[in-house]
Every structure is written in C-alpha cells, then in structure tokens.
Design a protein around this motif. Sequence first.
Motif, PDB file in Angstrom:
ATOM      1  N   ARG A  50       0.803  -1.228   0.000  1.00 10.06           N
ATOM      2  CA  ARG A  50       0.000   0.000   0.000  1.00 10.06           C
ATOM      3  C   ARG A  50       0.834   1.274   0.000  1.00 10.06           C
ATOM      4  N   ILE A  51       2.140   1.161   0.035  1.00  7.85           N
ATOM      5  CA  ILE A  51       3.001   2.348   0.131  1.00  7.85           C
ATOM      6  C   ILE A  51       3.271   2.906  -1.258  1.00  7.85           C
ATOM      7  N   GLU A  52       3.013   4.225  -1.415  1.00  7.16           N
ATOM      8  CA  GLU A  52       3.264   4.875  -2.700  1.00  7.16           C
ATOM      9  C   GLU A  52       4.681   5.448  -2.776  1.00  7.16           C
ATOM     10  N   GLN A  53       5.146   6.045  -1.685  1.00 11.51           N
ATOM     11  CA  GLN A  53       6.485   6.639  -1.634  1.00 11.51           C
ATOM     12  C   GLN A  53       7.261   5.959  -0.514  1.00 11.51           C
ATOM     13  N   PRO A  54       7.973   4.876  -0.843  1.00 11.15           N
ATOM     14  CA  PRO A  54       8.599   4.064   0.202  1.00 11.15           C
ATOM     15  C   PRO A  54       9.616   4.818   1.054  1.00 11.15           C
ATOM     16  N   GLU A  55      10.479   5.629   0.457  1.00 11.43           N
ATOM     17  CA  GLU A  55      11.505   6.288   1.262  1.00 11.43           C
ATOM     18  C   GLU A  55      10.889   7.284   2.225  1.00 11.43           C
ATOM     19  N   ALA A  56       9.939   8.058   1.747  1.00 13.70           N
ATOM     20  CA  ALA A  56       9.274   9.020   2.630  1.00 13.70           C
ATOM     21  C   ALA A  56       8.551   8.294   3.763  1.00 13.70           C
ATOM     22  N   TYR A  57       7.950   7.172   3.450  1.00  7.89           N
ATOM     23  CA  TYR A  57       7.231   6.395   4.453  1.00  7.89           C
ATOM     24  C   TYR A  57       8.188   5.867   5.522  1.00  7.89           C
ATOM     25  N   VAL A  58       9.317   5.311   5.096  1.00  4.99           N
ATOM     26  CA  VAL A  58      10.289   4.767   6.044  1.00  4.99           C
ATOM     27  C   VAL A  58      10.879   5.881   6.891  1.00  4.99           C
ATOM     28  N   ARG A  59      11.202   7.024   6.283  1.00  2.00           N
ATOM     29  CA  ARG A  59      11.736   8.162   7.046  1.00  2.00           C
ATOM     30  C   ARG A  59      10.728   8.625   8.094  1.00  2.00           C
ATOM     31  N   GLN A  60       9.471   8.692   7.706  1.00  2.00           N
ATOM     32  CA  GLN A  60       8.424   9.107   8.653  1.00  2.00           C
ATOM     33  C   GLN A  60       8.348   8.138   9.829  1.00  2.00           C
ATOM     34  N   ILE A  61       8.435   6.861   9.560  1.00  2.94           N
ATOM     35  CA  ILE A  61       8.429   5.865  10.636  1.00  2.94           C
ATOM     36  C   ILE A  61       9.627   6.098  11.555  1.00  2.94           C
ATOM     37  N   MET A  62      10.791   6.345  10.959  1.00  3.38           N
ATOM     38  CA  MET A  62      12.001   6.559  11.766  1.00  3.38           C
ATOM     39  C   MET A  62      11.852   7.788  12.655  1.00  3.38           C
ATOM     40  N   TYR A  63      11.334   8.891  12.105  1.00  4.34           N
ATOM     41  CA  TYR A  63      11.150  10.105  12.904  1.00  4.34           C
ATOM     42  C   TYR A  63      10.245   9.827  14.092  1.00  4.34           C
ATOM     43  N   ARG A  64       9.115   9.234  13.811  1.00  3.48           N
ATOM     44  CA  ARG A  64       8.135   8.990  14.868  1.00  3.48           C
ATOM     45  C   ARG A  64       8.638   7.994  15.899  1.00  3.48           C
ATOM     46  N   GLN A  65       9.311   6.956  15.433  1.00  4.60           N
ATOM     47  CA  GLN A  65       9.852   5.949  16.353  1.00  4.60           C
ATOM     48  C   GLN A  65      10.885   6.581  17.285  1.00  4.60           C
ATOM     49  N   GLN A  66      11.737   7.443  16.738  1.00  8.83           N
ATOM     50  CA  GLN A  66      12.763   8.076  17.563  1.00  8.83           C
ATOM     51  C   GLN A  66      12.148   9.068  18.546  1.00  8.83           C
ATOM     52  N   VAL A  67      11.148   9.809  18.102  1.00  9.27           N
ATOM     53  CA  VAL A  67      10.460  10.722  19.022  1.00  9.27           C
ATOM     54  C   VAL A  67       9.830   9.929  20.156  1.00  9.27           C
ATOM     55  N   ASN A  68       9.238   8.780  19.851  1.00  9.35           N
ATOM     56  CA  ASN A  68       8.657   7.931  20.900  1.00  9.35           C
ATOM     57  C   ASN A  68       9.729   7.453  21.871  1.00  9.35           C
ATOM     58  N   ARG A  69      10.900   7.098  21.357  1.00 11.71           N
ATOM     59  CA  ARG A  69      12.002   6.675  22.240  1.00 11.71           C
ATOM     60  C   ARG A  69      12.414   7.810  23.170  1.00 11.71           C
ATOM     61  N   TRP A  70      12.489   9.024  22.628  1.00  9.81           N
ATOM     62  CA  TRP A  70      12.881  10.168  23.465  1.00  9.81           C
ATOM     63  C   TRP A  70      11.858  10.396  24.558  1.00  9.81           C
ATOM     64  N   ARG A  71      10.606  10.283  24.214  1.00  8.63           N
ATOM     65  CA  ARG A  71       9.559  10.500  25.217  1.00  8.63           C
ATOM     66  C   ARG A  71       9.613   9.443  26.307  1.00  8.63           C
ATOM     67  N   LEU A  72       9.879   8.214  25.939  1.00  6.18           N
ATOM     68  CA  LEU A  72       9.953   7.146  26.923  1.00  6.18           C
ATOM     69  C   LEU A  72      11.176   7.281  27.827  1.00  6.18           C
ATOM     70  N   ARG A  73      12.254   7.795  27.288  1.00 11.90           N
ATOM     71  CA  ARG A  73      13.505   7.893  28.041  1.00 11.90           C
ATOM     72  C   ARG A  73      13.777   9.307  28.545  1.00 11.90           C
ATOM     73  N   ARG A  74      12.761  10.087  28.652  1.00 14.78           N
ATOM     74  CA  ARG A  74      12.908  11.495  29.007  1.00 14.78           C
ATOM     75  C   ARG A  74      13.674  11.703  30.317  1.00 14.78           C
ATOM     76  N   HIS A  75      13.494  10.825  31.268  1.00 10.94           N
ATOM     77  CA  HIS A  75      14.095  11.020  32.578  1.00 10.94           C
ATOM     78  C   HIS A  75      15.400  10.267  32.765  1.00 10.94           C
ATOM     79  N   HIS A  76      15.881   9.621  31.725  1.00  8.09           N
ATOM     80  CA  HIS A  76      17.135   8.887  31.819  1.00  8.09           C
ATOM     81  C   HIS A  76      18.290   9.761  31.340  1.00  8.09           C
ATOM     82  N   ALA A  77      19.426   9.580  31.939  1.00  8.43           N
ATOM     83  CA  ALA A  77      20.604  10.349  31.535  1.00  8.43           C
ATOM     84  C   ALA A  77      21.058   9.891  30.149  1.00  8.43           C
TER      85      ALA A  77
END
Length: 183
Positions: free
Chosen positions: A52-79
């Motif tokens: 179902r993906i029309e623009q694979p690179e943009a889709y993968v980059r978007q997943i990476m951005y969101r996944q990393q933002v989620n990691r930052w939010r989860l680890r907000r209080h860790h050094a």
Amino acid sequence: MEASRQDEYREFVAMRSTALLRLAVLLTGGDRHAAEDLLQIALMKAYGRWARIEQPEAYVRQIMYRQQVNRWRLRRHHAEVTVPVLPESGGEEGAGADLELRVALWAALGRLSKRQRAVVVLRYFEDLPEAEVAALLGCPVGTVRSTAHRSLAKLRALVPDLDPGGPGEQQLPLGYTAKEMQT
C-alpha cells in the motif's frame, strides 16, 4: 506478499539502506547500534504495509522520525550516554581540517539535548520545513524556530569554526550543505 512486491522491497532496502542508516545515526546522536535498531524497526513496519506504500523512502523516514520521538519521550528522565571521542582515521592530505571539523560537529551534536538535536537534524540535515518539523515533534512552529536558533548558537559556541560569518536560515551549521554532511 507476492513475489514481485518482495523483490521491490529487497531492491529498495539494498539501494536506500545506507542513506537511511545515516539519517538514523543522526537521529540517535551517533549511536550506531541504536541507529541500526531504529532502521530495522522502520523497515520491518514498512514491510508489513509494502503493497500500500506509494512513496517508500518518505514512508520509512516518517516511521524513523516517529519511532525516535517515541524513544525520546519514553527515556525522558534517563541520563544521556555520551559517545567517546572518535578514533583518528587515515585520509587524504588536506582533508585533515575538514575531518576535524566533522568530528567536532558530531561531538557537538551529541552535546545538544534530544529535542535540540531532533530539530537540527530534521530542519537542516533533512531540510524539512519548520511546520513539518513541528508536526513530527508535536510542538508549535515557534518552538521549532526558537529551538533551532538556540541549537545553532550552541553548536557555534561549541565549535567556533562552524560559524561561517553570520547566521543564515538556509545555511547548515558549520557552513556545510546537506549533501556534504551525508558523505
């Protein structure tokens, strides 16, 4: 998934994984292992929706951005773990100063906060507009602007050779273009 789609997916991974890994390394602050994990998760998620993906690179980059933002939010209080100094590598003569500047930039990026690093990477290395960066990070456009301003000032303070003589909104920190930083 049908065989032709699997072949498309394999070809995409073979052709674009190096560039996507570079982005992942930037997003993770130089942590190669975390970058490989981030890319692997993004490619795995893309595989499940490949038909179902029309623009694979943009889709993968978007997943990476969101996944990393989620990691930052989860680890907000860790050094944050700092990366040791990069070892010297052999290179062309005359490229030493350029190499030193790049190493200094990597080290300086590692000293930025997670949000500052995300804004710099998305805004200047990925060349995304402020509105898109704000949407990805879930904050107002004004926050992106002020964070970018403070981040660039901090980078210039940490690595004075980066200041090309004046702050230019279209100019990357240290005066590099996005293509130069990717090589």
